[in-house]
Motif scaffolding. Structure first.
Motif, short mmCIF file in Angstrom:
data_model
loop_
_atom_site.label_atom_id
_atom_site.label_comp_id
_atom_site.label_asym_id
_atom_site.label_seq_id
_atom_site.Cartn_x
_atom_site.Cartn_y
_atom_site.Cartn_z
N ASP A 78 0.86 -1.18 0.00
CA ASP A 78 0.00 0.00 0.00
C ASP A 78 0.91 1.24 0.00
O ASP A 78 1.58 1.51 0.99
N SER A 79 0.93 1.98 -1.11
CA SER A 79 1.85 3.10 -1.22
C SER A 79 1.54 4.21 -0.22
O SER A 79 2.46 4.87 0.29
N ALA A 80 0.26 4.42 0.08
CA ALA A 80 -0.11 5.45 1.07
C ALA A 80 0.37 5.04 2.46
O ALA A 80 0.90 5.87 3.22
N LYS A 81 0.21 3.76 2.80
CA LYS A 81 0.69 3.27 4.10
C LYS A 81 2.21 3.40 4.17
O LYS A 81 2.75 3.78 5.22
N GLN A 82 2.87 3.11 3.07
CA GLN A 82 4.33 3.21 3.09
C GLN A 82 4.79 4.64 3.35
O GLN A 82 5.72 4.87 4.14
N SER A 83 4.14 5.60 2.74
CA SER A 83 4.49 7.00 2.98
C SER A 83 4.31 7.37 4.44
O SER A 83 5.16 8.03 5.05
N ASN A 84 3.19 6.91 5.02
CA ASN A 84 2.94 7.18 6.45
C ASN A 84 3.97 6.47 7.33
O ASN A 84 4.44 7.03 8.33
N ASP A 85 4.32 5.24 6.94
CA ASP A 85 5.32 4.48 7.70
C ASP A 85 6.66 5.21 7.73
O ASP A 85 7.32 5.30 8.78
N VAL A 86 7.06 5.72 6.57
CA VAL A 86 8.36 6.40 6.49
C VAL A 86 8.31 7.71 7.28
O VAL A 86 9.28 8.08 7.97
N ASP A 87 7.18 8.42 7.23
CA ASP A 87 7.02 9.62 8.07
C ASP A 87 7.21 9.26 9.55
O ASP A 87 7.86 10.00 10.30
N ASP A 88 6.64 8.13 9.95
CA ASP A 88 6.77 7.68 11.35
C ASP A 88 8.22 7.38 11.70
O ASP A 88 8.70 7.70 12.80
N LEU A 89 8.93 6.75 10.77
CA LEU A 89 10.35 6.45 11.00
C LEU A 89 11.15 7.74 11.16
O LEU A 89 12.03 7.83 12.02
N ILE A 90 10.82 8.75 10.36
CA ILE A 90 11.48 10.05 10.49
C ILE A 90 11.21 10.65 11.87
O ILE A 90 12.11 11.17 12.54
N ASN A 100 12.33 0.00 0.31
CA ASN A 100 11.99 -0.87 -0.82
C ASN A 100 10.61 -0.40 -1.30
O ASN A 100 9.60 -0.79 -0.76
N PRO A 101 10.56 0.51 -2.29
CA PRO A 101 9.30 1.17 -2.64
C PRO A 101 8.22 0.23 -3.17
O PRO A 101 8.50 -0.66 -3.98
N THR A 102 7.00 0.48 -2.73
CA THR A 102 5.84 -0.16 -3.34
C THR A 102 5.59 0.46 -4.70
O THR A 102 5.32 -0.22 -5.69
N ASP A 103 5.67 1.79 -4.77
CA ASP A 103 5.47 2.55 -5.99
C ASP A 103 6.58 3.59 -6.08
O ASP A 103 6.74 4.41 -5.17
N SER A 104 7.34 3.55 -7.17
CA SER A 104 8.52 4.40 -7.28
C SER A 104 8.19 5.88 -7.37
O SER A 104 8.99 6.73 -6.99
N SER A 105 7.00 6.20 -7.88
CA SER A 105 6.58 7.59 -7.95
C SER A 105 6.02 8.07 -6.62
O SER A 105 6.39 9.14 -6.12
N ALA A 106 5.14 7.27 -6.03
CA ALA A 106 4.46 7.66 -4.79
C ALA A 106 5.44 7.88 -3.64
O ALA A 106 5.19 8.70 -2.75
N ILE A 107 6.54 7.14 -3.64
CA ILE A 107 7.48 7.25 -2.52
C ILE A 107 8.33 8.52 -2.60
O ILE A 107 8.98 8.92 -1.62
N SER A 108 8.31 9.19 -3.75
CA SER A 108 9.20 10.34 -3.97
C SER A 108 9.01 11.46 -2.95
O SER A 108 9.97 12.09 -2.52
N THR A 109 7.77 11.70 -2.54
CA THR A 109 7.50 12.80 -1.61
C THR A 109 8.21 12.61 -0.27
O THR A 109 8.82 13.55 0.26
N VAL A 110 8.13 11.40 0.28
CA VAL A 110 8.78 11.18 1.58
C VAL A 110 10.29 11.10 1.44
O VAL A 110 11.02 11.42 2.38
N VAL A 111 10.77 10.68 0.28
CA VAL A 111 12.21 10.73 0.05
C VAL A 111 12.69 12.18 0.11
O VAL A 111 13.70 12.50 0.74
N GLN A 112 11.92 13.06 -0.51
CA GLN A 112 12.26 14.48 -0.48
C GLN A 112 12.15 15.07 0.93
O GLN A 112 12.93 15.94 1.31
N SER A 113 11.19 14.57 1.71
CA SER A 113 11.07 15.00 3.12
C SER A 113 12.32 14.61 3.90
O SER A 113 12.85 15.39 4.70
#
Length: 306
Positions: A78-90, A100-113
């Protein structure tokens, strides 16, 4: 007027304090070459896949060996869950992120964060479309796709009719494996049908059942991973046909299936090695060392002859 001023002040305070992804001071990663108390966040696309379980095991084992702490989260595809997960890790103050991205585009925002907070990011198996990724640790998926197409030609000859089971749409591995496969197949094979089964075994079974009905003359199947390949085999066996199936990953179930004479072959990766190399890359970055932007893990085509 006074009431309006109070409301505007409250909104301003909310914007200043409540909308930041920045972790509190105590949780901010420390810029240091000392690895004591270092925390690495690992976000896996799904742990419902043996390949990614092995990848996670490689990370955990290498981190333990290096004396590093690892926090593992499962995105469950779930790309949305992954973004939230990475925010939590931060928020937990990790010093580096392995994703390990679920979606290479969707993960870009949290990578930039993470970039904005100077938290180094290493991606595993799949890339991120945007953001500063210090290193991608992966097999050469394009070459793996080519290897699969060449093997199909060796097995059933040029001009053979082939079905392609694609991975998760948007994942770099899907794009790259498909790209390599078609570089060869579009010249020497006839791809009569292709459809996504999301790297999932059950979906591979269901999609293959449907594609067999519409393409009874298919001569071979290439699946972008072993899970879909194993599902396809179940569908083929139920139909009474004997069609060679080539997978990708080299997970334990696939290798067992090859020995049993069911799965024809797989383009085998080394997921544990990918995990180990990613931890080493993160350690090097944290110590101020330069790492290669692309770190390859060797591929091998495995069939009953090996």
């Amino acid at each position: 007027m006074k009431k309006l001023t109070l409301i505007m002040t409250a909104l301003l305070l909310l914007l200043m304090t409540g909308c930041s992804l920045e972790p509190p001071e105590w949780a901010k990663p420390k810029a240091t070459a000392d690895l004591k108390d270092i925390k690495i966040g690992l976000s896996i696309s799904t742990l419902n896949n043996p390949f990614f379980v092995s990848l996670k095991d490689g990370v955990v084992a290498e981190a333990k060996k290096q004396g590093l702490q690892v926090i593992v989260v499962d995105a469950q595809n779930d790309s949305a869950k992954q973004s939230n997960d990475v925010d939590d890790l931060i928020q937990q103050g990790v010093n580096a992120l392995l994703i390990n991205p679920t979606d290479s585009s969707a993960i870009s925002t949290v990578v930039q964060s993470a970039n904005a907070l100077n938290i180094p990011v290493i991606t595993l198996d799949r890339s991120a479309d945007k953001g500063d990724v210090k290193a991608l640790v992966a097999s050469d998926n394009v070459e793996g796709g080519r290897m699969a197409a060449r093997y199909v030609i060796d097995q059933v000859g040029k001009g053979a009719k082939v079905i392609e089971l694609e991975g998760v749409p948007g994942a770099s591995a899907t794009r790259e494996r498909g790209k390599g496969f078609h570089e060869v197949a579009d010249k020497d094979l006839k791809v009569i049908a292709k459809q996504s089964a999301d790297f999932d075994r059950t979906k591979g079974l269901n999609v293959m059942e449907n594609l067999l009905q519409g393409n009874p003359d298919v001569q071979a199947v290439f699946a972008h991973n072993d899970e879909m390949a194993l599902g396809a085999i179940e569908a083929i066996q139920s139909s009474g046909k004997n069609i060679p199936v080539i997978g990708f990953d080299g997970n334990e179930d696939a290798l067992k299936s090859i020995k049993e004479g069911k799965l024809t072959a797989t383009v085998a990766q080394q997921p544990e090695l990918i995990g180990q190399l990613a931890v080493q890359a993160a350690k090097d970055v944290l110590q101020g060392k330069t790492v290669k932007t692309s770190i390859p893990a060797k591929l091998e085509l495995v069939d009953q002859s090996k």
